[in-house]
Design a protein around this motif. Structure first.
Motif, PDB file in Angstrom:
ATOM      1  N   HIS A   1      41.795  46.809  28.600  1.00  0.00           N
ATOM      2  CA  HIS A   1      42.513  47.614  29.592  1.00  0.00           C
ATOM      3  C   HIS A   1      41.779  47.591  30.946  1.00  0.00           C
ATOM      4  O   HIS A   1      40.549  47.709  30.981  1.00  0.00           O
ATOM      5  N   PRO A   2      42.521  47.443  32.043  1.00  0.00           N
ATOM      6  CA  PRO A   2      41.859  47.416  33.355  1.00  0.00           C
ATOM      7  C   PRO A   2      40.997  48.651  33.631  1.00  0.00           C
ATOM      8  O   PRO A   2      39.963  48.552  34.303  1.00  0.00           O
TER       9      PRO A   2
ATOM     10  N   CYS B   1      52.943  53.602  34.264  1.00  0.00           N
ATOM     11  CA  CYS B   1      51.545  53.663  33.821  1.00  0.00           C
ATOM     12  C   CYS B   1      50.786  54.573  34.787  1.00  0.00           C
ATOM     13  O   CYS B   1      50.782  54.337  35.994  1.00  0.00           O
TER      14      CYS B   1
ATOM     15  N   HIS C   1      48.517  53.030  37.386  1.00  0.00           N
ATOM     16  CA  HIS C   1      48.986  51.983  38.301  1.00  0.00           C
ATOM     17  C   HIS C   1      48.551  52.163  39.764  1.00  0.00           C
ATOM     18  O   HIS C   1      48.269  51.175  40.437  1.00  0.00           O
TER      19      HIS C   1
ATOM     20  N   CYS D   1      45.200  50.375  39.890  1.00  0.00           N
ATOM     21  CA  CYS D   1      44.995  49.153  39.115  1.00  0.00           C
ATOM     22  C   CYS D   1      45.197  47.888  39.942  1.00  0.00           C
ATOM     23  O   CYS D   1      46.244  47.711  40.577  1.00  0.00           O
TER      24      CYS D   1
ATOM     25  N   PHE E   1      45.712  45.003  38.789  1.00  0.00           N
ATOM     26  CA  PHE E   1      46.623  44.068  38.117  1.00  0.00           C
ATOM     27  C   PHE E   1      48.067  44.599  38.070  1.00  0.00           C
ATOM     28  O   PHE E   1      48.910  44.014  37.405  1.00  0.00           O
TER      29      PHE E   1
ATOM     30  N   CYS F   1      54.936  48.293  35.963  1.00  0.00           N
ATOM     31  CA  CYS F   1      53.892  49.309  35.743  1.00  0.00           C
ATOM     32  C   CYS F   1      54.241  50.644  36.402  1.00  0.00           C
ATOM     33  O   CYS F   1      53.866  51.704  35.908  1.00  0.00           O
TER      34      CYS F   1
ATOM     35  N   CYS G   1      48.927  48.722  27.827  1.00  0.00           N
ATOM     36  CA  CYS G   1      48.946  48.070  29.141  1.00  0.00           C
ATOM     37  C   CYS G   1      50.014  46.988  29.118  1.00  0.00           C
ATOM     38  O   CYS G   1      50.116  46.227  28.151  1.00  0.00           O
ATOM     39  N   TRP G   2      50.792  46.908  30.189  1.00  0.00           N
ATOM     40  CA  TRP G   2      51.864  45.917  30.243  1.00  0.00           C
ATOM     41  C   TRP G   2      51.330  44.484  30.254  1.00  0.00           C
ATOM     42  O   TRP G   2      52.062  43.551  29.961  1.00  0.00           O
ATOM     43  N   LEU G   3      50.047  44.313  30.570  1.00  0.00           N
ATOM     44  CA  LEU G   3      49.474  42.958  30.557  1.00  0.00           C
ATOM     45  C   LEU G   3      49.539  42.336  29.159  1.00  0.00           C
ATOM     46  O   LEU G   3      49.478  41.115  29.018  1.00  0.00           O
TER      47      LEU G   3
HETATM   48 FE1  SF4 Z   1      47.396  48.092  35.262  1.00  0.00          FE
HETATM   49 FE2  SF4 Z   1      49.953  47.816  34.665  1.00  0.00          FE
HETATM   50 FE3  SF4 Z   1      48.148  47.692  32.751  1.00  0.00          FE
HETATM   51 FE4  SF4 Z   1      48.697  50.000  33.925  1.00  0.00          FE
HETATM   52  S1  SF4 Z   1      50.078  48.790  32.684  1.00  0.00           S
HETATM   53  S2  SF4 Z   1      46.709  49.206  33.482  1.00  0.00           S
HETATM   54  S3  SF4 Z   1      49.060  49.332  36.011  1.00  0.00           S
HETATM   55  S4  SF4 Z   1      48.383  46.273  34.454  1.00  0.00           S
END
Ligand code: SF4
Length: 332
Positions: A251-252, A289, A292, A295, A297, A302, A319-321
């Protein structure tokens, strides 16, 4: 609940109704802890770590606090549904808690003996002589020298480290199955912190007690835990084995936390990394999120929809990543 599960928290929601609005402190937390396991809960201040610990022990002040949803399973019983009287048998006996500030947890006008005796008198059938011997034995276990002298002293006569040892002695007095340790080393200097971690680890090995360690200190987590739950804005955003988390955070927010840890190898002129922005207002959370706005990314999705915990390479991350519903996710 599997045979090996000691405590299972399911979809826990805790909020505080204030004049300014509803503070959504815990928003759907689920996790399990097994006998003898040590789990760390990490995250910035106000992310719901301590509220989770207090919710497990039904210590949320009501009003303004309220557990609005969820269940907390312990020995086939939902702790949120048991009668008040039954709590007296659980708190301090089966589940005990070590608080951050021993000075405000110990009663300043009672001697250590009186405070230690109280819990043993309530939960055991021991005689006065046996209780006195047990108090001395507990102080020996937490490596307090001259235990007889210390038993006659008041909390203000002891150092911060000694007070924290007393709290640990009280917490282990009735051989609990689970200890919730809420920032047990925060108010201590680095040397005493190391001694406390060593002590908790030693107690755990000897007694097979499970520990839920709440802290913002990743070094403490690295030294003690097998698994880590990373909290952000009242939710778990990453649930991982300790080695995986440090070697390859997903996770970022976890990446940011790890980068922000000061290292001895950093060059003097190198600025300490920080996570930009500040934690969200729990009364008016961002859409999508909650991380966001901070973040690097962040994608379009998000800001629209909140990701849910997904299993990725045997770990869980929200996380959507990594979410299979996102066509633009990172390849696994
Ligand atoms: Fe970042 Fe999107 Fe993941 Fe949230 S869902 S941590 S905003 S990449």
């Amino acid at each position: 609940m599997t045979k090996q599960t000691l405590l299972r928290v399911e979809n826990l929601h805790t909020e505080f109704r204030t004049l300014f609005g509803v503070v959504k402190a815990v928003r759907g937390i689920s996790f399990e802890i097994s006998p003898g396991e040590t789990i760390g809960i990490v995250g910035e201040s106000g992310c719901g770590k301590s509220v989770t610990g207090l919710s497990i022990l039904n210590l949320i002040p009501n009003p303004p606090g309220l557990i609005t949803q969820g269940s907390i399973w312990w020995e086939k019983e939902d702790l949120l549904k048991i009668p008040r009287k039954q709590w007296l048998d659980i708190r301090g006996n089966k589940i005990s808690m070590i608080f951050q500030d021993p000075m405000s947890s110990l009663n300043p006008v009672l001697t250590i003996r009186t405070q230690m005796k109280e819990i043993l008198q309530y939960h055991t059938q021991k005689t006065a002589v046996e209780i006195e011997a047990e108090c001395i034995s507990l102080l020996n276990k937490v490596r307090i020298r001259k235990p007889k002298e210390v038993l006659s002293q008041y909390p203000h006569q002891l150092s911060g480290g000694m007070r924290q040892r007393i709290m640990i002695a009280i917490a282990i007095a009735c051989h609990p199955d689970l200890i919730i340790a809420d920032e047990p080393t925060t108010s201590l200097d680095v040397t005493v912190q190391a001694q406390m971690i060593d002590l908790l680890r030693d107690i755990q090995v000897r007694t097979n007690t499970a520990i839920l360690l709440i802290t913002h200190n990743l070094a403490v987590v690295a030294g003690m835990c097998q698994r880590v739950l990373v909290f952000y804005a009242g939710k778990i955003v990453e649930d991982s084995a300790i080695d995986d988390l440090f070697a390859h955070p997903l996770h970022p927010y976890t990446m940011g936390l790890l980068k922000a840890v000061p290292r001895l190898t950093s060059l003097d002129e190198e600025p300490l990394a920080t996570i930009p922005g500040s934690p969200p207002d729990l009364i008016a959370l961002p859409t999508g999120c909650t991380f966001h706005p901070r973040c690097q990314f962040a994608m379009q999705i998000c800001a629209i929809e909140e990701p849910t915990l997904q299993t990725v390479k045997g770990r869980k991350v929200a996380c959507w990543l990594y979410d299979p519903r996102n066509p633009g996710r990172l390849a696994e």
